[in-house]
Enzyme design. Structure first.
Site, short mmCIF file in Angstrom:
data_model
loop_
_atom_site.label_atom_id
_atom_site.label_comp_id
_atom_site.label_asym_id
_atom_site.label_seq_id
_atom_site.Cartn_x
_atom_site.Cartn_y
_atom_site.Cartn_z
N ASP A 141 -30.40 33.84 -9.28
CA ASP A 141 -30.37 32.59 -8.71
C ASP A 141 -30.42 31.48 -9.61
O ASP A 141 -29.63 30.54 -9.82
CB ASP A 141 -31.74 32.51 -7.85
N TRP A 170 -30.63 29.70 -3.76
CA TRP A 170 -29.62 30.54 -3.63
C TRP A 170 -29.88 32.03 -2.97
O TRP A 170 -29.01 32.60 -2.27
CB TRP A 170 -28.56 30.48 -4.61
N ASP A 171 -31.01 32.46 -3.44
CA ASP A 171 -31.46 33.73 -3.06
C ASP A 171 -31.74 33.70 -1.75
O ASP A 171 -31.52 34.45 -0.86
CB ASP A 171 -32.32 34.19 -3.86
N VAL A 172 -32.47 32.63 -1.30
CA VAL A 172 -32.82 32.64 0.17
C VAL A 172 -31.62 32.54 1.02
O VAL A 172 -31.52 32.86 2.20
CB VAL A 172 -33.66 31.31 0.20
#
Length: 382
Positions: A141, A170-172
């Site tokens: 991320d 961005w991971d989420v």
């Protein structure tokens, strides 16, 4: 901690094998589990690289991070470098019933669990591989975000240099896109009997969102990118203010009504009218409020600086202005609002104890979906 379901959850009967670590892939599995899927997380013996990731309990024995992302899943460990361990994963994926045959992983590049290998064992297999860079190179991320542009317009205007975000956004987003993609692939297979090979790079997730929201479109059509605006909201009127007690509030006036109420509670009607006439602008328009935000910030800021936090809170509560006092995580928990929100229910997590844990944010027919605690690593190993 279970949900008193009166009907089968949307993904009841679906079985997913997850070979994963860190945020995006485990979040995908958690979301699918909350929706009713049976999710089996497979780790190497002793756990993957995230098994002891911070935050930890005070005694340093249990990862609050790991248990939070792996609630409601089964846990299998295996020597993933050995033929027996690899065969175990293949069986878990391919030998389950009609709702199985699904693999989600960010540990790609391994021939023994590639889509082609699994499809040879089960033609309708669904595989989703989360990658880092768009070209498959490693990325996380924070490196994706650094290369996209957001850190250069984040933070105070007088700060010289990039500011990283704290939330792994961005991971989420990637994890939720992955859960959506699996759900779509299951629907496609039910309709056609055909499996899917899904490729989802973290970098492409970030690029897609940045493009959709205009960050990457502006340089293409306007020949320049969006400027940094500090705590001012881009394109409308929104800023942070400080009270006489030193507390901060975030204010947003998206509409004409919001702005009129902000003018009213600060008693600045005459000055704002005079400003509109002298500047030749109309503050009912978002663009004019944003363009002249510096003078408006100074005008409104004085009223907030002259009033206590309680006075400010009462005035804002009696208006349509969108607002919130800045709070710490400690304050949010101490406020008691978690206990009042049906999104949270008590969870007894081994290694941590009892605490209020969130379920699926979406409710179905008024019903909130929860899952049980994260089981000990390897608890379901055959």
């Amino acid at each position: 901690m279970t949900s008193p379901d009166s009907h089968v959850r949307p993904l009841g009967g679906v079985r997913v094998v997850e070979v994963s670590s860190f945020v995006a892939t485990p979040l995908c599995g958690l979301t699918l589990a909350q929706l009713g899927a049976e999710v089996i997380r497979v780790d190497p013996i002793g756990g993957a690289a995230d098994v002891n990731r911070w935050p930890l309990t005070d005694d340093g024995t249990t990862s609050i991070y790991w248990t939070g992302l792996n609630k409601g899943k089964k846990s299998v460990t295996a020597d993933l470098r050995s033929p027996d361990g690899q065969a175990l994963v293949q069986r878990l994926v391919t030998e389950s019933g009609s709702g199985g045959g699904i693999l989600v992983t960010n540990a790609g590049g391994r021939d023994w669990m590639s889509h082609d290998t699994l499809a040879a064992l089960r033609p309708d297999v669904i595989t989703l591989e989360l990658l880092g860079g768009s070209d498959g190179t490693p990325a996380v991320d924070y490196t994706v975000n650094a290369g996209l542009g957001f850190p250069l317009i984040t933070g105070p205007l007088d700060h010289d240099g990039p500011v990283n975000h704290v939330l792994p956004a961005w991971d989420v987003v990637c994890g939720l896109y992955a859960a959506l993609a699996i759900t779509a692939a299951v629907r496609h297979r039910e309709q056609t009997g055909v499996g899917s090979r899904i490729r989802l790079p973290l970098a492409d997730t970030a690029l897609s969102i940045a493009g959709t929201l205009g960050y990457l479109t502006e340089p293409q059509v306007n020949s320049q990118s969006r400027p940094a605006t500090g705590n001012d909201v881009y394109g409308t009127y929104g800023t942070d203010v400080v009270t006489a007690d030193g507390d901060r509030f975030m204010l947003v006036a998206l509409t004409g009504r919001h702005f009129r109420d902000l003018v009213r509670i600060t008693g600045t009607e005459a000055v704002v009218d005079s400003l509109q006439q002298s500047l030749g602008v109309d503050f009912s328009a978002e663009s004019d409020r944003f363009t002249h935000r510096a003078v408006l910030n100074a005008l409104f800021g004085k009223w907030f600086a002259d009033h206590s936090t309680d006075e400010v809170a009462a005035a804002l509560a009696g208006s349509s202005v969108l607002s919130q006092r800045y709070r710490s995580f400690d304050e949010v928990v101490a406020s008691g609002e978690l206990a009042r929100n049906p999104l949270f229910a008590e969870l007894d997590q081994p290694g941590i104890g009892r605490y209020l844990a969130a379920g699926l944010p979406a409710s179905f027919d008024g019903q909130q979906y929860f899952v049980g605690p994260a089981v000990p690593l390897g608890a379901d190993t055959p």
